[in-house]
Design a protein around this motif. Structure first.
Motif, PDB file in Angstrom:
ATOM      1  N   VAL A  29      -8.272 -47.669  -3.624  1.00 37.11           N
ATOM      2  CA  VAL A  29      -8.586 -46.706  -2.562  1.00 37.11           C
ATOM      3  C   VAL A  29      -8.626 -47.476  -1.238  1.00 37.11           C
ATOM      4  N   ILE A  30      -7.878 -46.954  -0.258  1.00 38.75           N
ATOM      5  CA  ILE A  30      -7.745 -47.671   1.024  1.00 38.75           C
ATOM      6  C   ILE A  30      -8.806 -47.186   2.022  1.00 38.75           C
ATOM      7  N   ASN A  31      -9.482 -48.139   2.626  1.00 36.25           N
ATOM      8  CA  ASN A  31     -10.403 -47.823   3.734  1.00 36.25           C
ATOM      9  C   ASN A  31      -9.631 -48.053   5.030  1.00 36.25           C
ATOM     10  N   TYR A  32      -9.152 -46.955   5.635  1.00 39.15           N
ATOM     11  CA  TYR A  32      -8.261 -47.073   6.795  1.00 39.15           C
ATOM     12  C   TYR A  32      -8.975 -47.646   8.015  1.00 39.15           C
ATOM     13  N   GLU A  33     -10.312 -47.610   8.034  1.00 39.47           N
ATOM     14  CA  GLU A  33     -11.027 -48.197   9.178  1.00 39.47           C
ATOM     15  C   GLU A  33     -10.949 -49.715   9.160  1.00 39.47           C
ATOM     16  N   ARG A  34     -10.777 -50.297   7.972  1.00 32.83           N
ATOM     17  CA  ARG A  34     -10.668 -51.765   7.884  1.00 32.83           C
ATOM     18  C   ARG A  34      -9.222 -52.240   7.930  1.00 32.83           C
ATOM     19  N   CYS A  35      -8.262 -51.357   7.564  1.00 29.83           N
ATOM     20  CA  CYS A  35      -6.843 -51.763   7.430  1.00 29.83           C
ATOM     21  C   CYS A  35      -6.287 -52.261   8.767  1.00 29.83           C
ATOM     22  N   VAL A  36      -5.608 -53.445   8.727  1.00 24.28           N
ATOM     23  CA  VAL A  36      -5.030 -54.019   9.953  1.00 24.28           C
ATOM     24  C   VAL A  36      -3.498 -53.914   9.956  1.00 24.28           C
ATOM     25  N   LYS A  37      -2.937 -53.137   9.007  1.00 20.12           N
ATOM     26  CA  LYS A  37      -1.474 -52.905   8.930  1.00 20.12           C
ATOM     27  C   LYS A  37      -0.672 -54.201   8.785  1.00 20.12           C
ATOM     28  N   CYS A  38      -1.224 -55.172   8.051  1.00 22.85           N
ATOM     29  CA  CYS A  38      -0.503 -56.443   7.873  1.00 22.85           C
ATOM     30  C   CYS A  38       0.616 -56.316   6.848  1.00 22.85           C
ATOM     31  N   ILE A  40       0.613 -56.765   3.699  1.00 24.11           N
ATOM     32  CA  ILE A  40       0.602 -57.703   2.558  1.00 24.11           C
ATOM     33  C   ILE A  40       0.548 -56.931   1.234  1.00 24.11           C
ATOM     34  N   CYS A  41      -0.235 -55.837   1.173  1.00 24.68           N
ATOM     35  CA  CYS A  41      -0.308 -55.038  -0.065  1.00 24.68           C
ATOM     36  C   CYS A  41       1.066 -54.465  -0.406  1.00 24.68           C
ATOM     37  N   TRP A  42       1.784 -54.049   0.611  1.00 24.10           N
ATOM     38  CA  TRP A  42       3.125 -53.461   0.428  1.00 24.10           C
ATOM     39  C   TRP A  42       4.107 -54.505  -0.120  1.00 24.10           C
ATOM     40  N   LEU A  43       3.960 -55.753   0.392  1.00 28.24           N
ATOM     41  CA  LEU A  43       4.826 -56.843  -0.076  1.00 28.24           C
ATOM     42  C   LEU A  43       4.499 -57.251  -1.513  1.00 28.24           C
ATOM     43  N   TYR A  44       3.224 -57.263  -1.844  1.00 27.93           N
ATOM     44  CA  TYR A  44       2.805 -57.786  -3.151  1.00 27.93           C
ATOM     45  C   TYR A  44       2.910 -56.770  -4.280  1.00 27.93           C
ATOM     46  N   CYS A  45       2.873 -55.475  -3.983  1.00 28.29           N
ATOM     47  CA  CYS A  45       2.875 -54.468  -5.057  1.00 28.29           C
ATOM     48  C   CYS A  45       4.130 -54.625  -5.903  1.00 28.29           C
ATOM     49  N   PRO A  46       3.985 -54.867  -7.215  1.00 29.85           N
ATOM     50  CA  PRO A  46       5.176 -55.117  -8.051  1.00 29.85           C
ATOM     51  C   PRO A  46       5.984 -53.861  -8.375  1.00 29.85           C
ATOM     52  N   GLU A  47       5.539 -52.696  -8.037  1.00 28.84           N
ATOM     53  CA  GLU A  47       6.225 -51.477  -8.524  1.00 28.84           C
ATOM     54  C   GLU A  47       7.438 -50.979  -7.742  1.00 28.84           C
ATOM     55  N   PRO A  48       7.502 -50.589  -6.545  1.00 28.48           N
ATOM     56  CA  PRO A  48       6.487 -50.599  -5.505  1.00 28.48           C
ATOM     57  C   PRO A  48       5.789 -49.235  -5.397  1.00 28.48           C
ATOM     58  N   ALA A  49       4.469 -49.272  -5.515  1.00 25.41           N
ATOM     59  CA  ALA A  49       3.700 -48.035  -5.414  1.00 25.41           C
ATOM     60  C   ALA A  49       2.868 -47.985  -4.133  1.00 25.41           C
ATOM     61  N   VAL A  50       3.014 -49.037  -3.290  1.00 22.65           N
ATOM     62  CA  VAL A  50       2.407 -48.962  -1.959  1.00 22.65           C
ATOM     63  C   VAL A  50       3.521 -48.484  -1.016  1.00 22.65           C
ATOM     64  N   VAL A  51       3.330 -47.342  -0.418  1.00 29.93           N
ATOM     65  CA  VAL A  51       4.380 -46.743   0.419  1.00 29.93           C
ATOM     66  C   VAL A  51       4.089 -47.055   1.887  1.00 29.93           C
ATOM     67  N   ARG A  52       5.128 -47.527   2.576  1.00 32.20           N
ATOM     68  CA  ARG A  52       4.972 -47.892   3.997  1.00 32.20           C
ATOM     69  C   ARG A  52       5.338 -46.681   4.864  1.00 32.20           C
ATOM     70  N   ARG A  53       4.453 -46.338   5.745  1.00 38.51           N
ATOM     71  CA  ARG A  53       4.743 -45.217   6.656  1.00 38.51           C
ATOM     72  C   ARG A  53       5.369 -45.753   7.945  1.00 38.51           C
ATOM     73  N   GLY A  54       5.854 -44.832   8.765  1.00 41.99           N
ATOM     74  CA  GLY A  54       6.551 -45.189  10.015  1.00 41.99           C
ATOM     75  C   GLY A  54       5.716 -46.069  10.930  1.00 41.99           C
ATOM     76  N   ASP A  55       4.394 -45.878  10.962  1.00 40.71           N
ATOM     77  CA  ASP A  55       3.543 -46.655  11.875  1.00 40.71           C
ATOM     78  C   ASP A  55       2.963 -47.903  11.202  1.00 40.71           C
ATOM     79  N   ASP A  56       3.569 -48.333  10.039  1.00 41.23           N
ATOM     80  CA  ASP A  56       3.127 -49.502   9.272  1.00 41.23           C
ATOM     81  C   ASP A  56       1.766 -49.322   8.606  1.00 41.23           C
ATOM     82  N   SER A  57       1.229 -48.111   8.634  1.00 38.66           N
ATOM     83  CA  SER A  57       0.084 -47.865   7.763  1.00 38.66           C
ATOM     84  C   SER A  57       0.640 -47.634   6.354  1.00 38.66           C
TER      85      SER A  57
END
Lengths: 87, 395
Positions: A29-38, A40-57
């Motif tokens: 579960v993502i806490n968007y108040e802490r997320c810095v849009k780096c 890294i989760c998107w790069l590391y997810c082996p599936e990929p089940a982390v979806v990148r949005r247009g604004d890098d969130s």
């Protein structure tokens, strides 16, 4: 049998093994108040089940996320928490 | 055609050059090493336009060939003995993936006890890997077999890898005058490799060798068997085509020597067929009508051809250069199996001989034939160890 290829071949397709999200025992579960849009989760997810949005969130695709927890482990901002799935 | 003196290993390298191989990946091992040394020399001198990949093991050598072949390249590797066993997992992979790779196996005994000398156990340990297995008798045949191997492997009815076997030292390091076919002849015989339907391609991405569930795995294996059956026909056709172009024919699956009127046959594989033929000449001088059946190919096993040749014979001696402890002879079992269903079948006796490079002479082959004829009359052991010191008391 004649329509089988000579050896086993798979073509890229979304979720050809079915909704693997059903295998999950914990969900990220993502806490968007802490997320810095780096991303890294998107790069590391082996599936990929982390979806990148247009604004890098990012958001999690729960249909295919197996709950491995790599994203939560790698997140430098500690913005992802693994939460137990309850039926 | 130019005639030059070549060793068996050099003949393999010349065959690779004439076949315009694109990718070579190999790791050195005695007695194979001089093959890839010669090929490295060709690549370095610009005589062969190929990518030479130095790898850290035989397992990696075959893995590199698998990747390159799946991408459409004509590939080659060579190994022996322990190296072949280390490569084993990938050898099965190439067969199941239907990749037309050609590998020279310079046959050498397996350790322990440590041995660098000739023996057929290395290649026979991989007889179920989905590879065509061919065996040469002479240096000339080694060269021709290399070119023929690619032609058979890449045939659309076959698409299987081929192992070209040559006896360690007896062929690999033996020098003979050889007729080298011209590049024009080979280019005509062996056209540029055509793309197969399954090749990997960056514009049409796919994943290769993926899982097959229990509802499809058997069908893939059946296709592998069907390709082997087809390979037996293609090998005969390719041999005939080579004969029309060069005047050299080896008989396809089997080479027969003085078998037309033979009452007793001597079944052998590999370079010692020459000694077997000499033994047959001596036996004929003594009034024994004998002939040699040399198996040039053991996968696909030439069961039908063998049964039809042997049905007019009273007895057959099978001399095997390998041991399956507990069986004990692979070749004997396979020959008997081929003859079993035939209405007329000869008496069959097996011999274990030449393990770890033990010398076998025409006199030994002569003794094997005489022992087979004697056993047919008065019974006795169906498997004999030729030249075993101290006989069975060795235990």
């Amino acid at each position: 049998m004649s329509n089988l290829p000579l050896t086993a071949i798979a073509y890229p397709a979304k979720g050809s093994a079915g909704r693997t999200g059903l295998w999950r025992t914990e969900r990220p579960v993502i806490n968007y108040e802490r997320c810095v849009k780096c991303l890294i989760c998107w790069l590391y997810c082996p599936e990929p089940a982390v979806v990148r949005r247009g604004d890098d969130s990012v958001e999690i695709d729960y249909d295919y996320c197996k709950g491995c927890g790599i994203c939560a482990n790698e997140c430098p901002a500690k913005a992802i928490t693994m939460v137990e799935e309850v039926s | 055609m130019p005639r030059v003196v070549l060793s068996g290993n050099e003949a393999v390298a010349v065959g690779v050059k004439l076949s315009r191989v694109n990718v070579v990946a190999a790791y050195p091992i005695t007695p194979q090493t001089t093959i890839v040394e010669k090929i490295a020399d060709y690549v370095e001198q610009g005589e062969l336009k190929a990518r030479f990949i130095n790898v850290e093991s035989e397992h990696s050598a075959m893995a590199a060939c698998i990747g390159a072949a799946a991408g459409g390249a004509r590939c080659f590797t060579a190994t022996s003995s322990q190296g072949l066993l280390y490569m084993g997992e990938m050898v099965y992979w190439a067969g199941g993936a239907r990749l037309p790779i050609v590998m020279a196996v310079v046959n050498r005994a397996l350790a322990p006890p440590w041995s660098i000398w000739c023996d057929h156990n290395d290649a026979l340990s991989l007889r179920d890997a989905g590879w065509i297995q061919m065996w040469a008798e002479s240096v000339q045949e080694v060269l021709d077999m290399m070119v023929l191997a690619y032609k058979v492997a890449e045939n659309e009815r076959v698409l299987l890898p081929v192992m070209v076997n040559l006896d360690g030292f007896l062929l690999s390091h033996a020098y003979e005058p050889v007729e080298v076919p011209t590049q024009e002849t080979v280019d005509l015989f062996l056209p540029e490799k055509r793309p197969a339907p399954y090749w990997i391609d960056v514009v049409d991405p796919k994943s290769y060798g993926t899982i097959a569930s229990p509802d499809t795995y058997m069908e893939f294996r059946f296709k592998l068997q069907a390709a082997m059956d087809e390979a037996a026909r293609v090998i005969e056709e390719v041999d005939a085509e080579w004969s029309r172009m060069t005047g050299r024919s080896y008989g396809g699956l089997l080479e027969l020597y003085k078998c037309e009127d033979a009452e007793v046959g001597l079944v052998v594989v590999g370079s010692w067929a020459g000694d077997a033929k000499e033994a047959i000449d001596r036996l004929r001088e003594k009034g024994v009508r004998a002939g040699v059946i040399r198996l040039r190919v053991t996968r696909p096993f030439p069961s039908r051809s063998l049964a039809s040749v042997a049905e007019s014979m009273d007895a057959v001696a099978v001399v095997d250069r390998s041991l399956s402890p507990g069986l004990p002879s692979v070749l004997l079992s396979e020959v008997r199996n081929a003859l079993y269903d035939n209405g007329k079948k000869p008496y069959v006796k097996g011999f274990i001989a030449g393990l770890g490079g033990r010398d076998v002479t025409p006199l030994d082959f002569e003794a094997a034939v005489e022992s087979t004829l004697k056993a047919k009359e008065d019974g006795g052991s169906r498997v004999e160890w030729l030249g075993l010191k101290g006989g069975r008391d060795v235990c």
